[in-house]
Design an enzyme around this catalytic site. Structure first.
Site, PDB file in Angstrom:
ATOM      1  CD  GLU A  52    -143.168  74.113  -2.658  1.00 24.07           C
ATOM      2  OE1 GLU A  52    -142.282  74.445  -1.984  1.00 24.07           O
ATOM      3  OE2 GLU A  52    -144.134  74.934  -2.439  1.00 24.07           O
ATOM      4  CG  PHE A 114    -145.895  88.711  -0.634  1.00 30.42           C
ATOM      5  CD1 PHE A 114    -144.598  88.575   0.364  1.00 30.42           C
ATOM      6  CD2 PHE A 114    -147.396  88.018  -1.071  1.00 30.42           C
ATOM      7  CE1 PHE A 114    -145.093  87.172   1.320  1.00 30.42           C
ATOM      8  CE2 PHE A 114    -147.127  86.334   0.194  1.00 30.42           C
ATOM      9  CZ  PHE A 114    -146.181  86.775   1.195  1.00 30.42           C
ATOM     10  CD  GLN A 115    -145.609  83.728  -1.175  1.00 26.93           C
ATOM     11  OE1 GLN A 115    -146.632  83.752  -1.818  1.00 26.93           O
ATOM     12  NE2 GLN A 115    -144.928  83.115  -0.346  1.00 26.93           N
ATOM     13  CE  LYS A 164    -153.903  86.106  -7.205  1.00 26.98           C
ATOM     14  NZ  LYS A 164    -153.579  85.829  -5.684  1.00 26.98           N
ATOM     15  CG  MET A 477    -119.308  59.417  -2.294  1.00 23.74           C
ATOM     16  SD  MET A 477    -118.590  58.065  -2.260  1.00 23.74           S
ATOM     17  CE  MET A 477    -119.509  57.230  -3.314  1.00 23.74           C
TER      18      MET A 477
HETATM   19  C1  LIG Z   1    -127.921  67.825  -2.225  1.00 24.70           C
HETATM   20  C2  LIG Z   1    -126.718  67.536  -1.523  1.00 24.70           C
HETATM   21  N1  LIG Z   1    -125.838  68.192  -0.867  1.00 24.70           N
HETATM   22  C3  LIG Z   1    -124.347  67.721  -0.693  1.00 24.70           C
HETATM   23  C4  LIG Z   1    -123.986  66.924  -1.357  1.00 24.70           C
HETATM   24  C5  LIG Z   1    -122.515  65.898  -1.350  1.00 24.70           C
HETATM   25  N2  LIG Z   1    -122.752  64.289  -0.891  1.00 24.70           N
HETATM   26  C6  LIG Z   1    -122.448  63.413  -1.759  1.00 24.70           C
HETATM   27  S1  LIG Z   1    -122.402  61.750  -1.116  1.00 24.70           S
HETATM   28  C7  LIG Z   1    -123.330  62.335   0.337  1.00 24.70           C
HETATM   29  C8  LIG Z   1    -123.717  61.655   1.384  1.00 24.70           C
HETATM   30  C9  LIG Z   1    -124.503  61.368   0.977  1.00 24.70           C
HETATM   31  O1  LIG Z   1    -124.794  60.372   2.175  1.00 24.70           O
HETATM   32  P1  LIG Z   1    -126.203  59.510   2.382  1.00 24.70           P
HETATM   33  O2  LIG Z   1    -127.429  59.562   2.068  1.00 24.70           O
HETATM   34  O3  LIG Z   1    -125.802  58.763   4.549  1.00 24.70           O
HETATM   35  O4  LIG Z   1    -125.436  58.077   1.890  1.00 24.70           O
HETATM   36  P2  LIG Z   1    -124.171  57.745   2.293  1.00 24.70           P
HETATM   37  O5  LIG Z   1    -123.149  57.548   0.752  1.00 24.70           O
HETATM   38  O6  LIG Z   1    -123.672  57.233   2.925  1.00 24.70           O
HETATM   39  O7  LIG Z   1    -124.884  55.982   1.575  1.00 24.70           O
HETATM   40  C10 LIG Z   1    -122.945  63.625   0.210  1.00 24.70           C
HETATM   41  C11 LIG Z   1    -123.116  65.402   1.513  1.00 24.70           C
HETATM   42  C12 LIG Z   1    -125.430  65.935  -2.411  1.00 24.70           C
HETATM   43  N3  LIG Z   1    -124.417  65.137  -3.566  1.00 24.70           N
HETATM   44  N4  LIG Z   1    -126.334  66.685  -2.614  1.00 24.70           N
END
Ligand SMILES: Cc1ncc(C[n+]2csc(CCOP(=O)(O)OP(=O)(O)O)c2C)c(N)n1
Ligand SMILES: [Mg+2]
Length: 578
Positions: A52, A114-115, A164, A477
């Site tokens: 979803e 449920f749900q 529902k 990042m």
């Molecule tokens: C759902 C979610 N969980 C955690 C984060 C924290 N976060 C921000 S950037 C990042 C790394 C992303 O890794 P990747 O997709 O490999 O991208 P890169 O920075 O390596 O280009 C994380 C864990 C987030 N933004 N969203």
């Protein structure tokens, strides 16, 4: 004329009447009555997604690419809660979507059935509005109101939760229903006195900047923006949500402001004496430390949402209105006054910054692939007509920096919430909304592993998107912050994708897509060209890039924009400025 039918049939009929052609979703017990008449609809195509969250982001991608309301559907409980992230995402980025969820029978609500989950309660703070419908007679009107609210004023997500028994009950269908929204009247016409005041400040200013945000494209006002900028000769910065709203190649464009913005854009805001904020919200990723943000600037702030004005930074001239109307009126007021500011010294300073501090990057000594180079080549080969949809992380910032956007709305990403996993499903939605466009997802190896199951949806539904996975083996990042602020202690950021777990090429093939890999700079053009030739199935390119590439410039979180660095321990020199 009325027609007798079930609430579920009335729902589908109402969706047809408001012009819905695509719904992304997954069925389940509570929403099942709605799926039965949906099966027969010749106007509404339902796309069966694999999660979803994918349905919600697909609705967002569809909405961003088409400018129309995106629609997603889920069952009660876990189906509905899986929509929470995309709903929050749409709320933060003002994306018009309608989420329709099934709810347990009204007699069961509150019994921990449920749900059962209280999805309208859960999403109350992250929806523009939401409805719980327990009477079949209310369904058509609620659908009409939901679409009206989602798409007017400041756009946003609206949830319609339908029990529902309401879907199963008989009702008299009548169209159009009468909307009952007495308190909802977004102001679109700006106040003429405020416009004159803004024009006066523009004429008096020595260092004005147009600070352009996502609201300008949402108001479909990029043509007017170009006219205003050229008429008044004011420099323009475009936020992450506004990339492409003003053409990158235009000499008046200074780049993106903010944490990873260009020195010229950040410098322009900091040194400005007048910021004209259009459809922006003075987000912390743009302002950095608020108390030191643009200390000498007066502020003209135009936004359709009065709640944004003076929320973070006091506006000297607040303007509530639709950005297209605001800009059109500003153009007229500037023309009528016949006055023009003299910004030649300002332009000299800014052009100096632009020349001295262009975006750049280092190539790794071992000859491995630089992610920024991949972006540059994508930009050159794919061109400005395509949609680029990114995930969240370093690759997102490189996509914002190194791809040249010349057309409004061509960069689609998760700005406010920063949702990893956004790219693949949003690209799918964009492509379904604009089937003739080329759509590239630019994803991280981390993000891609959150929602790549929608490749199955793309392959089966015939949605040939292209995905560039920027595979740096890491949650890049986060790793960058660990490098800079945590003594290179890389706690839980190594994804070990270098061990090919998973192997993205094989993964693509397992999903019925074409998988390609590129590890050397000399192969980049050929692999992009190959992907561009494949138009019948989705293509995934595993770009294996250097793990230590960093996003520059950077302003540390919460720090002043004055502390911008262009590389580790390297700050620009603000010489010859005063
Ligand atoms: C759902 C979610 N969980 C955690 C984060 C924290 N976060 C921000 S950037 C990042 C790394 C992303 O890794 P990747 O997709 O490999 O991208 P890169 O920075 O390596 O280009 C994380 C864990 C987030 N933004 N969203
Ligand atoms: Mg990564």
């Amino acid at each position: 004329m009325t027609e007798r039918m079930t609430g579920a049939q009335a729902l589908v009929r109402a969706l047809e009447h408001v012009g819905v052609d695509t719904v992304f979703g997954i069925p389940g017990g509570a929403i099942l009555p709605a799926y039965d008449p949906l099966y027969d609809s010749t106007k509404v195509r339902h796309v069966l997604v694999r999660h979803e969250q994918g349905a919600g982001h697909a609705a967002e991608g569809y909405a961003q690419a088409t400018g129309r309301v995106g629609v997603c559907m889920a069952t009660s409980g876990p189906g509905a809660t899986n929509l929470v992230t995309p709903i929050a995402d749409a709320f933060m980025d003002s994306v018009p979507i309608v989420a329709i969820t099934g709810q347990v029978a009204s007699s069961m609500i509150g019994t921990d059935a449920f749900q059962e989950s209280d999805i309208s309660g859960i999403t109350m703070p992250i929806t523009k509005h939401n409805f719980l419908v327990t009477d079949a007679d209310d369904i058509p009107r609620t659908i009409m109101e939901a679409f009206h609210i989602a798409s007017t004023g400041r756009p946003g997500p609206v949830l319609v939760d339908i029990s529902k028994d309401a879907l199963q009950a008989q009702t008299e269908f009548r169209w159009p229903p009468t909307m009952q929204l007495p308190g909802y009247r977004p102001v679109t016409r700006p106040h003429s006195k405020q416009i004159r005041e803004a024009a006066k400040l523009i004429a008096e200013a020595k260092r004005p900047v147009l600070y352009v945000g996502g609201g300008v494209h949402k108001a479909r006002a990029s043509t007017e923006l170009l006219e205003l900028a050229e008429l008044a000769d004011i420099p323009v910065v475009t936020t992450l949500m506004a990339r492409g709203t003003f053409p990158d190649g235009h000499p008046q464009h200074l780049g993106m402001p903010g944490m990873h913005g260009s020195v010229s854009a950040v410098g322009a805001l900091q040194k400005s004496d007048l910021i004209i904020g259009l459809g922006v919200r003075f987000d912390d990723r743009v302002t950095g430390d608020l108390s030191t943000f643009a200390p000498r600037a007066k502020i003209v702030h135009a936004d359709i949402d009065p709640a944004e004005i003076s929320k973070n930074r006091h506006a000297d001239v607040p303007i509530v209105g639709d950005c297209r109307e605001v800009i059109t009126d500003l153009i007229a007021a500037i023309r009528a006054s016949g006055q023009k500011g003299d910004y030649s010294d300002w332009w000299k300073l800014l052009n100096g910054l632009k020349e001295t501090y262009p975006l750049g990057y280092d190539t790794a000594e071992d000859g491995s692939l630089a992610p920024q180079y991949v972006m540059e080549r994508l930009s050159a080969i794919v061109g400005p007509d395509a949609y680029y949809v990114s995930g969240v992380g370093q690759h997102q910032m490189w996509a914002a920096q190194f791809i040249e956007y010349e057309k409004p709305g061509t960069f689609i990403n998760s700005g406010g919430l920063g949702t990893m996993g956004f790219a693949v499903p949003a690209a799918m939605g964009a492509k379904m909304g604009c089937p003739d466009a080329t759509v590239w997802a630019i994803d991280g190896d981390g993000c891609f592993q959150m929602t790549n199951q929608e490749l199955a949806t793309c392959a089966i539904e015939g949605v040939p998107i292209k995905i560039a996975v920027i595979n740096n083996g890491n949650l890049g990042m986060v790793r960058q912050w660990q490098t800079l602020f945590y003594d290179e202690r890389y706690s839980n950021t190594d994804l070990q994708t270098t061990r090919r777990i998973p192997d993205f090429v094989k993964l693509a093939e397992a999903y019925g897509c074409v998988g390609l890999r590129c590890e050397r700079p000399e192969d980049v053009d050929a692999v992009i060209e190959k992907a561009m030739e494949i138009n019948d199935v989705p293509v995934v390119i595993d770009f294996v890039v250097h793990q230590d590439a960093m996003v520059w410039p950077m302003i540390a979180g919460g720090a002043s924009n004055d502390t911008i660095q262009i590389a580790v321990d390297m700050a620009p020199k603000w010489e010859n400025e005063e």
